[in-house]
Design an enzyme around this catalytic site. Sequence first.
Site, PDB file in Angstrom:
ATOM      1  N   SER A   1       0.829  -1.205   0.000  1.00  0.00           N
ATOM      2  CA  SER A   1       0.000   0.000   0.000  1.00  0.00           C
ATOM      3  C   SER A   1       0.868   1.262   0.000  1.00  0.00           C
ATOM      4  O   SER A   1       1.617   1.471  -0.953  1.00  0.00           O
ATOM      5  CB  SER A   1      -0.948  -0.085   1.199  1.00  0.00           C
ATOM      6  OG  SER A   1      -1.961   0.861   1.107  1.00  0.00           O
TER       7      SER A   1
ATOM      8  N   HIS B   1      -8.318  -4.609  -0.929  1.00  0.00           N
ATOM      9  CA  HIS B   1      -6.992  -4.033  -0.675  1.00  0.00           C
ATOM     10  C   HIS B   1      -6.161  -4.918   0.269  1.00  0.00           C
ATOM     11  O   HIS B   1      -4.978  -4.673   0.463  1.00  0.00           O
ATOM     12  CB  HIS B   1      -7.187  -2.639  -0.062  1.00  0.00           C
ATOM     13  CG  HIS B   1      -5.962  -1.786  -0.113  1.00  0.00           C
ATOM     14  ND1 HIS B   1      -5.343  -1.423  -1.296  1.00  0.00           N
ATOM     15  CD2 HIS B   1      -5.231  -1.207   0.877  1.00  0.00           C
ATOM     16  CE1 HIS B   1      -4.282  -0.666  -1.021  1.00  0.00           C
ATOM     17  NE2 HIS B   1      -4.193  -0.532   0.283  1.00  0.00           N
TER      18      HIS B   1
ATOM     19  N   ASP C   1     -10.249  -3.917  -5.440  1.00  0.00           N
ATOM     20  CA  ASP C   1      -9.548  -3.011  -4.520  1.00  0.00           C
ATOM     21  C   ASP C   1     -10.098  -1.595  -4.676  1.00  0.00           C
ATOM     22  O   ASP C   1      -9.950  -0.983  -5.739  1.00  0.00           O
ATOM     23  CB  ASP C   1      -8.038  -3.052  -4.845  1.00  0.00           C
ATOM     24  CG  ASP C   1      -7.195  -2.350  -3.802  1.00  0.00           C
ATOM     25  OD1 ASP C   1      -7.714  -1.411  -3.157  1.00  0.00           O
ATOM     26  OD2 ASP C   1      -6.035  -2.735  -3.630  1.00  0.00           O
TER      27      ASP C   1
END
Length: 200
Positions: free
Chosen positions: A101, A182, A151
């Site tokens: 991320s 995610h 996501d």
Amino acid sequence: MKHVFKQGIVDAPTLLLLHGTGGTERDLLPLAEALAPQASVLGLRGNVLENGMPRFFRRLAEGVFDEEDLVLRTHELHDYVGEAAAQYGFDRSRVIAVGYSNGANMAASLLFHYKDALAGAVLHHPMVPLRGIALPDLSGTPVWIGAGTNDPICAPGETEQLERLLSGAGASVEVHWERQGHQLTGTEVRAAADWFARHF
Ligand code: MLT
């Protein structure tokens, strides 16, 4: 930078661990263990705080990056990895980023700014860190991207754009899709480990 360093065996590469928003330098240690248990590991904690949550660069809103800060933090982190290589005696030319991320976005930004910052990268759920800049020659740099078809933070189109930009600069990119959001799943980590074993 706040960090953890683990010495690996002689001749093994060094994994540069870059956590997601709210993480710490230790968050991705289990990922390093899954990818390359014999590697050295440099886990970093992002220098920016967002409501008490560490990050690697500022953002103005979800998915909207403070580009000036991103560029500054990218150079800061790059310099720090050089200092850590001198301090701990690892080979600076064999550093492979492993990011999730926000950390994957920082790893992608290193690739966007430097030809030799990374010998490879494992990017879990990255976005395009910056647009409108010319990428360096990344010929032969292996990059693995883990993405989720659902996501909400990194839309599939964004993943495809990142793949095109990196491939266009010469990197050899492989994308792994999960029918997930995610989150980082066990199957995604196993796919990354499989790719890692084929490339390093
Ligand atoms: C970012 O801000 O880097 C991305 O939106 C992912 C995250 O939430 O960390």
